[in-house]
Enzyme design. Structure first.
Site, PDB file in Angstrom:
ATOM      1  N   GLU A 198      32.696  -3.616  30.442  1.00 55.94           N
ATOM      2  CA  GLU A 198      31.314  -3.173  30.210  1.00 55.94           C
ATOM      3  C   GLU A 198      30.478  -4.235  29.486  1.00 55.94           C
ATOM      4  O   GLU A 198      29.394  -3.932  29.003  1.00 55.94           O
ATOM      5  CB  GLU A 198      31.311  -1.859  29.416  1.00 55.94           C
ATOM      6  N   HIS A 242      29.150   0.252  21.767  1.00 55.98           N
ATOM      7  CA  HIS A 242      29.093   1.320  22.772  1.00 55.98           C
ATOM      8  C   HIS A 242      30.275   2.260  22.572  1.00 55.98           C
ATOM      9  O   HIS A 242      31.398   1.800  22.336  1.00 55.98           O
ATOM     10  CB  HIS A 242      29.139   0.728  24.185  1.00 55.98           C
ATOM     11  N   HIS A 296      31.605   6.866  23.002  1.00 61.77           N
ATOM     12  CA  HIS A 296      31.386   8.162  23.663  1.00 61.77           C
ATOM     13  C   HIS A 296      31.475   9.302  22.650  1.00 61.77           C
ATOM     14  O   HIS A 296      32.326  10.180  22.785  1.00 61.77           O
ATOM     15  CB  HIS A 296      32.431   8.386  24.759  1.00 61.77           C
ATOM     16  N   HIS A 302      27.601   9.595  30.395  1.00 64.80           N
ATOM     17  CA  HIS A 302      28.514   8.526  30.009  1.00 64.80           C
ATOM     18  C   HIS A 302      28.699   8.433  28.485  1.00 64.80           C
ATOM     19  O   HIS A 302      29.733   8.823  27.970  1.00 64.80           O
ATOM     20  CB  HIS A 302      28.012   7.204  30.614  1.00 64.80           C
TER      21      HIS A 302
END
Ligand SMILES: [Zn+2]
Length: 350
Positions: free
Chosen positions: A152, A171, A173, A233
């Site tokens: 990513e 980043h 989740h 996402h």
């Protein structure tokens, strides 16, 4: 006046390749900065080990065009090692807070004009070691490191290209924030000061993770937002300060989303701050150099929560034509206007 040196000062010096041993002799060093210096200088430390292989700091800044040997020396320098340790620390905090699952999540730090340090692919963020890290150019080509860089990385690099102030990106989740991203609902505003001051959230549409299309949709938003919900996402945030600050955006957003969800289940309409109160927070935000698309808006435009059904309390008519509670204003003229609009709508629906 004597110069005071904090951990932040030392980190800034390390990031810009300066030698922290060259501090003014009469400088006042804070206790935590002294601990960091001790860690950097101590026997058996990575500084000592690295000094054996790299006797002096590079004279010119390292770029993606530097020679393989220069890139390797830079990648193995004590300055970069300190940043690798920071990434491991942030990864552990992401994992401990259940913001990442499996091998999910990634972290990047800009370490030159066109190079960045980043996390590897297929490694849990909770258990990374400094030797797992990768060095890449801004197109995502790997320049150093034995493990392959995260799949990513393009999104992080596209953020850095579009937002020159972005020095670090995180980043992950986190479940409550990701729930908003899955529902396609922007978190409501005007409820908690920390969120208003430190976060500027937007939602990017879904694309396959790791693709240039995904990165572009995120990068399109980073001019005015520092925290992007990626539909179906997760979340990515950037900081103009340092990697821990980018991580803080996650803590702030996740705590906020969780609080909002819980508050909406208590059976009472949630209260919001007034647009004037929000305006005060936006002034603080601007002074901190944090972007926000609401700078310069009229007060009556500030607390428009038209996406958020359970807690709509803004005094301004939203896009659906409904009128929220007038609680958010004490201006008699505005209240009269709200009343007039309400009367009109009521008359039309009769
Ligand atoms: Zn992801």
């Amino acid at each position: 006046m004597k110069q005071v040196i904090s951990v932040r000062d030392l980190e800034d010096m390390l990031r810009s390749g300066k030698d922290v041993r060259a501090l003014p002799t009469d400088a006042l060093v804070t206790p935590s900065a002294r601990d960091l210096l001790r860690e950097l200088e101590g026997p058996g430390s990575y500084r000592t080990a690295a000094a054996e292989t790299r006797p002096s700091a590079p004279a010119k800044p390292v770029t993606s065009k530097s020679s393989k040997a220069e890139l390797e020396a830079f990648f193995n320098s004590p300055e970069i090692h300190a940043l690798k340790l920071q990434i491991c620390d942030i990864g552990r905090r992401l994992w401990q807070r259940a913001y990442v699952d499996g091998n999910g999540g990634n972290i990047a730090i800009r370490v030159g004009d066109d190079i960045a340090l980043c996390t590897p692919t297929l490694v849990s963020k909770g258990f990374m070691k400094p030797e797992d890290m990768c060095l890449v150019d801004l197109a995502g080509h790997q320049l150093a490191g034995t493990k392959s860089r995260t799949s990513e990385i393009l999104m992080h690099l596209q953020i850095m290209q579009r937002q020159p102030r972005a020095v670090a990106t995180v980043h992950c989740h986190p479940p409550y924030s990701t729930a908003f991203a899955v529902a396609g609902v922007e978190p409501p505003t005007c409820m908690i000061p920390e969120f208003e001051v430190f976060s500027s959230v937007a939602i990017a549409p879904y694309r396959t993770p790791g693709t240039p299309e995904m990165g572009k949709l995120v990068a399109d938003l980073v001019d005015k937002h520092n925290t992007i919900l990626m539909a179906n996402h997760g979340v990515v945030a950037w900081s103009h300060n340092h990697v821990e600050d980018a991580y803080f955006k996650m803590e702030i957003l996740e705590a906020y989303c969780r609080t909002v969800v819980v508050a909406s289940q208590l059976g009472k309409p949630v209260n919001t701050m007034t647009p004037a109160q929000l305006q005060d927070l936006l002034k603080i935000k601007q002074s901190l150099g944090i972007p926000d698309p609401r700078f310069g808006l009229k007060e009556c435009e500030l607390c428009d929560n038209d996406q958020w059904r359970p807690g709509v309390t803004c005094a301004v008519p939203n896009q659906g034509g409904e009128v929220g509670s007038a609680r958010a204003t004490s201006d008699p003229e505005a209240e009269a206007l709200v009343q007039a609009i309400t009367d009109q709508i009521m008359a039309k629906t009769k």
